[in-house]
Design a protein around this motif. Structure first.
Motif, mmCIF file in Angstrom:
data_model
loop_
_atom_site.group_PDB
_atom_site.id
_atom_site.type_symbol
_atom_site.label_atom_id
_atom_site.label_comp_id
_atom_site.label_asym_id
_atom_site.label_seq_id
_atom_site.Cartn_x
_atom_site.Cartn_y
_atom_site.Cartn_z
ATOM 1 N N TYR A 148 -0.121 13.922 -13.376
ATOM 2 C CA TYR A 148 0.925 13.045 -12.870
ATOM 3 C C TYR A 148 1.704 13.443 -11.767
ATOM 4 O O TYR A 148 2.675 12.857 -11.295
ATOM 5 C CB TYR A 148 1.777 12.439 -14.019
ATOM 6 N N THR A 149 1.494 14.744 -11.278
ATOM 7 C CA THR A 149 1.925 15.109 -10.075
ATOM 8 C C THR A 149 0.875 14.662 -8.875
ATOM 9 O O THR A 149 -0.102 15.084 -8.845
ATOM 10 C CB THR A 149 2.081 16.513 -10.151
ATOM 11 N N ASP A 150 1.429 14.070 -7.972
ATOM 12 C CA ASP A 150 0.567 13.519 -6.655
ATOM 13 C C ASP A 150 0.857 14.746 -5.736
ATOM 14 O O ASP A 150 -0.172 14.931 -4.950
ATOM 15 C CB ASP A 150 1.227 12.254 -6.370
ATOM 16 N N LEU A 151 1.974 15.322 -5.367
ATOM 17 C CA LEU A 151 1.982 16.250 -4.345
ATOM 18 C C LEU A 151 3.341 17.273 -4.744
ATOM 19 O O LEU A 151 4.179 17.116 -5.366
ATOM 20 C CB LEU A 151 2.692 15.289 -3.077
ATOM 21 N N ILE A 152 2.843 18.673 -4.423
ATOM 22 C CA ILE A 152 3.698 19.690 -4.520
ATOM 23 C C ILE A 152 4.120 20.129 -3.319
ATOM 24 O O ILE A 152 3.480 20.502 -2.519
ATOM 25 C CB ILE A 152 2.879 20.778 -5.125
ATOM 26 N N VAL A 153 5.659 20.225 -3.281
ATOM 27 C CA VAL A 153 6.166 20.795 -2.218
ATOM 28 C C VAL A 153 6.644 22.206 -2.483
ATOM 29 O O VAL A 153 7.648 22.276 -3.145
ATOM 30 C CB VAL A 153 7.367 19.745 -1.635
ATOM 31 N N ALA A 259 -12.137 8.447 -1.541
ATOM 32 C CA ALA A 259 -11.260 9.511 -0.814
ATOM 33 C C ALA A 259 -10.650 10.484 -1.707
ATOM 34 O O ALA A 259 -10.012 10.260 -2.825
ATOM 35 C CB ALA A 259 -10.199 8.883 0.025
ATOM 36 N N PRO A 260 -11.048 11.929 -1.643
ATOM 37 C CA PRO A 260 -10.467 12.801 -2.630
ATOM 38 C C PRO A 260 -8.960 13.016 -2.453
ATOM 39 O O PRO A 260 -8.589 13.188 -1.313
ATOM 40 C CB PRO A 260 -11.119 14.116 -2.043
ATOM 41 N N PHE A 304 -2.367 9.028 -3.030
ATOM 42 C CA PHE A 304 -3.168 9.928 -4.103
ATOM 43 C C PHE A 304 -3.914 9.331 -5.236
ATOM 44 O O PHE A 304 -3.822 9.295 -6.441
ATOM 45 C CB PHE A 304 -1.913 10.825 -4.786
ATOM 46 N N GLY A 305 -5.117 8.233 -4.669
ATOM 47 C CA GLY A 305 -5.750 7.712 -5.459
ATOM 48 C C GLY A 305 -5.376 6.400 -5.970
ATOM 49 O O GLY A 305 -6.167 5.723 -6.600
ATOM 50 N N ARG A 306 -4.123 5.979 -5.742
ATOM 51 C CA ARG A 306 -3.510 4.525 -6.020
ATOM 52 C C ARG A 306 -3.366 3.863 -4.910
ATOM 53 O O ARG A 306 -3.181 4.404 -3.757
ATOM 54 C CB ARG A 306 -2.479 4.920 -6.904
ATOM 55 N N TRP A 307 -3.722 2.607 -5.017
ATOM 56 C CA TRP A 307 -3.486 1.574 -3.761
ATOM 57 C C TRP A 307 -2.860 0.168 -3.966
ATOM 58 O O TRP A 307 -3.283 -0.197 -5.071
ATOM 59 C CB TRP A 307 -4.439 1.841 -2.795
ATOM 60 N N THR A 308 -2.149 0.040 -3.060
ATOM 61 C CA THR A 308 -1.643 -1.510 -3.323
ATOM 62 C C THR A 308 -1.855 -2.368 -1.837
ATOM 63 O O THR A 308 -1.757 -1.604 -1.217
ATOM 64 C CB THR A 308 -0.141 -1.814 -3.525
ATOM 65 N N PHE A 309 -2.134 -3.569 -2.181
ATOM 66 C CA PHE A 309 -2.090 -4.611 -0.866
ATOM 67 C C PHE A 309 -0.891 -5.600 -0.960
ATOM 68 O O PHE A 309 -0.693 -6.284 -2.154
ATOM 69 C CB PHE A 309 -3.345 -5.329 -0.736
ATOM 70 N N THR A 310 -0.072 -5.846 0.230
ATOM 71 C CA THR A 310 0.947 -6.628 0.028
ATOM 72 C C THR A 310 0.849 -7.406 1.196
ATOM 73 O O THR A 310 0.587 -7.053 2.283
ATOM 74 C CB THR A 310 2.276 -6.043 -0.144
ATOM 75 N N PRO A 311 0.888 -8.887 1.278
ATOM 76 C CA PRO A 311 1.157 -9.785 2.179
ATOM 77 C C PRO A 311 2.026 -9.136 3.317
ATOM 78 O O PRO A 311 3.154 -9.099 2.661
ATOM 79 C CB PRO A 311 1.139 -11.043 1.597
ATOM 80 N N LEU A 312 1.799 -9.162 4.528
ATOM 81 C CA LEU A 312 2.884 -8.688 5.351
ATOM 82 C C LEU A 312 4.051 -9.417 5.507
ATOM 83 O O LEU A 312 5.157 -8.920 5.592
ATOM 84 C CB LEU A 312 2.236 -8.429 6.663
ATOM 85 N N ILE A 313 3.923 -10.879 5.524
ATOM 86 C CA ILE A 313 5.016 -11.672 5.490
ATOM 87 C C ILE A 313 5.900 -11.664 4.407
ATOM 88 O O ILE A 313 7.154 -11.720 4.642
ATOM 89 C CB ILE A 313 4.425 -13.058 5.732
#
Length: 386
Positions: A148-153, A259-260, A304-313
Motif C-alpha cells: 500500500y506504499t506507492d512512493l518512497i521518499v 504501465a509498470p 501507481f497503477g490506479r486511475w480516475t477520469f473526471t469530467p473537466l467541467i
C-alpha cells in the motif's frame, strides 16, 4: 461533484513529513485549497500550528491515538469537517510514525466507495536515510503494508555516504516488491510526483499551446536546480478533422493497465472522449445533460497503477467555487470549440530515471495513443522536457 483526492504521507517521527508538505505549498497555485489532517500522539500539536501559518486552508487533528487502529472510526467525521468547512481541492493526511498505511488506505477507499466524496490519490512513505534501520521483518504482513506504499521518499540522504544509502535501497529490495522511489532535495520533492492532477491544478494543463509551454517551463524550472530523480515526457495528440476529435479509449486504457509502477510514477492528462471512460475501480463519471451526445473533456489521473477520469467541467467548477467557465460560441459547456487542428490530448508522464527514451519510443509507436477514427489524419508529438 468530483471526489476530493486524498494523499497519505507517513513515516517515522522526525523523518521529514511536515517539511515535505510545507515544501509543496510554494509549488501550488495561489488559489489552491490544501487541507491537512494530522494524527499526533500527545496534545501538543506544534506541527499543526506551523502548518496553519503556511497557507494551508484548513487543519484537523486526531490526537492521542493511532489513526490506523483506535482512531480509524473518527476519520470519516474529520474528513467531512474539512470537506464542508474548507471545500478543499485536496486533503493530505499526515500520520504518526507508527501508523500502518494499509489500514488507513483501505478506510479511505471504503469512505470513497460509500460516499463518493473522496478518492485515494497516493500513499507516500518518507524514510530518514540517516537513521532508518529497515523494515522490522520481511514477513507477509510487512509486504502487505509495503504493497500500500506507492512512493518512497528518501530524505536526509545528503548527510550520509553512498554506501549508507545503498543499504537503505537493499532493505527496501528485501520485500521483493515494485515500489517507486525518489530522493528529496533537502526535504523537497516536485508536486508533479507527490500529487496527481485535480480540478485545482487542471487550469495549468488545458488543451492549448500556451498552456503546454507554460507547463513544460514550470516543470523544468522546478527541477533544474538539482539533479532530477525523475524524467518527464510531454505528449500532445492533435486531429485535423471534426470527425476524429476524440481519443481512442481502447488504446489509452491498454497503456493505463500495462504501465509498470516502478517505471511510470504518474500519468496526468486532459483529453477529449466520445464516451464516458471507466476508472480503475469501475466508476464512470457521466457528463451533465448539456454534454451528452458531444465529445467531453476529461481529467485523467493515473497514480501507481490506479486511475480516475473526471469530467473537466465538473472538476473545474468545484475548484472555482461553482462559478461557470466562459463558453466558446456555438459549443456546449463541455464541448470545446473546434479549429483547423484540435488538440484532443495533453499528457504528462512522470517516469523513473533512465526510462524516458524507452517510453518515448513506445508512445511514438501509436500503440497506446491515437484518435478514435483510425483512418483520420492526426499528429502525435512526444517531447522530453526533463
Amino acid at each position: 461533484m468530483a471526489s476530493i483526492p486524498i494523499t497519505i504521507i507517513t513515516g517515522f517521527l522526525g523523518s521529514g513529513k511536515t517539511t515535505l508538505i510545507l515544501n509543496l505549498i510554494p509549488q501550488l497555485p495561489k488559489s489552491y485549497k490544501l487541507a491537512l489532517l494530522k494524527n499526533e500522539f500527545g496534545d501538543l500539536a506544534i506541527d499543526s500550528q506551523l502548518a496553519s501559518s503556511s497557507a494551508i486552508s484548513g487543519v484537523q487533528e486526531l490526537l492521542n491515538g493511532c489513526i490506523c487502529c483506535n482512531l480509524v472510526g473518527q476519520l470519516g467525521d474529520a474528513l467531512d469537517t474539512l470537506r464542508t468547512d474548507v471545500a478543499p481541492d485536496r486533503i493530505i493526511i499526515e500520520t504518526s510514525g507508527s501508523a500502518f498505511p494499509a489500514t488507513l488506505a483501505m478506510e479511505v477507499n471504503r469512505l470513497g466507495r460509500e460516499t463518493g466524496n473522496y478518492v485515494l490519490d497516493g500513499v507516500v512513505v518518507v524514510i530518514d536515510v540517516e537513521n532508518w534501520e529497515g523494515y522490522e521483518d520481511t514477513s507477509y504482513t510487512a509486504k502487505l503494508q509495503a504493497r500500500y506504499t506507492d512512493l518512497i521518499v528518501f530524505n536526509k540522504w545528503e548527510h550520509v555516504d553512498e554506501r549508507r544509502f545503498d543499504d537503505c535501497l537493499d532493505r527496501v529490495g528485501d520485500l521483493e516488491l515494485e515500489v517507486a522511489w525518489v530522493k528529496s532535495n533537502k526535504g523537497r520533492v516536485g508536486k508533479d510526483i507527490i500529487l496527481g492532477i485535480d480540478g485545482g491544478l487542471a487550469k495549468d494543463m488545458s488543451l492549448d499551446q500556451h498552456s503546454a509551454k507554460h507547463e513544460n517551463r514550470t516543470i523544468h524550472d522546478h527541477e533544474s536546480d538539482h539533479q532530477s530523480e525523475v524524467e518527464v515526457l510531454s505528449v500532445t495528440l492533435s486531429a485535423s478533422s471534426k470527425s476524429s476529435e476524440s481519443v481512442n479509449m481502447g488504446h489509452l486504457e491498454s497503456l493505463l493497465r500495462s504501465a509498470p509502477k516502478d517505471e511510470v510514477y504518474r500519468i496526468k492528462a486532459i483529453l477529449t472522449a466520445s464516451r464516458p471512460p471507466t476508472s480503475s475501480d469501475g466508476g464512470i463519471y457521466e457528463p451533465s445533460s448539456e454534454g451528452k451526445g458531444h465529445p467531453v473533456q476529461y481529467i485523467l489521473n493515473w497514480a501507481f497503477g490506479r486511475w480516475t477520469f473526471t469530467p473537466l467541467i465538473t472538476a473545474t467548477l468545484q475548484a472555482n467555487g461553482s462559478r461557470p467557465l466562459p463558453t466558446p460560441p456555438d459549443s456546449t459547456p463541455e464541448s470545446p470549440a473546434l479549429g483547423p487542428e484540435t488538440q484532443v490530448l495533453r499528457m504528462t508522464l512522470i517516469l523513473a530515471r533512465y526510462e524516458a527514451d524507452k517510453w518515448k519510443k513506445r508512445i511514438e509507436s501509436g500503440v497506446h495513443i491515437g484518435v478514435e477514427n483510425d483512418g483520420a489524419q492526426a499528429s502525435l508529438q512526444v517531447e522530453r522536457v526533463l
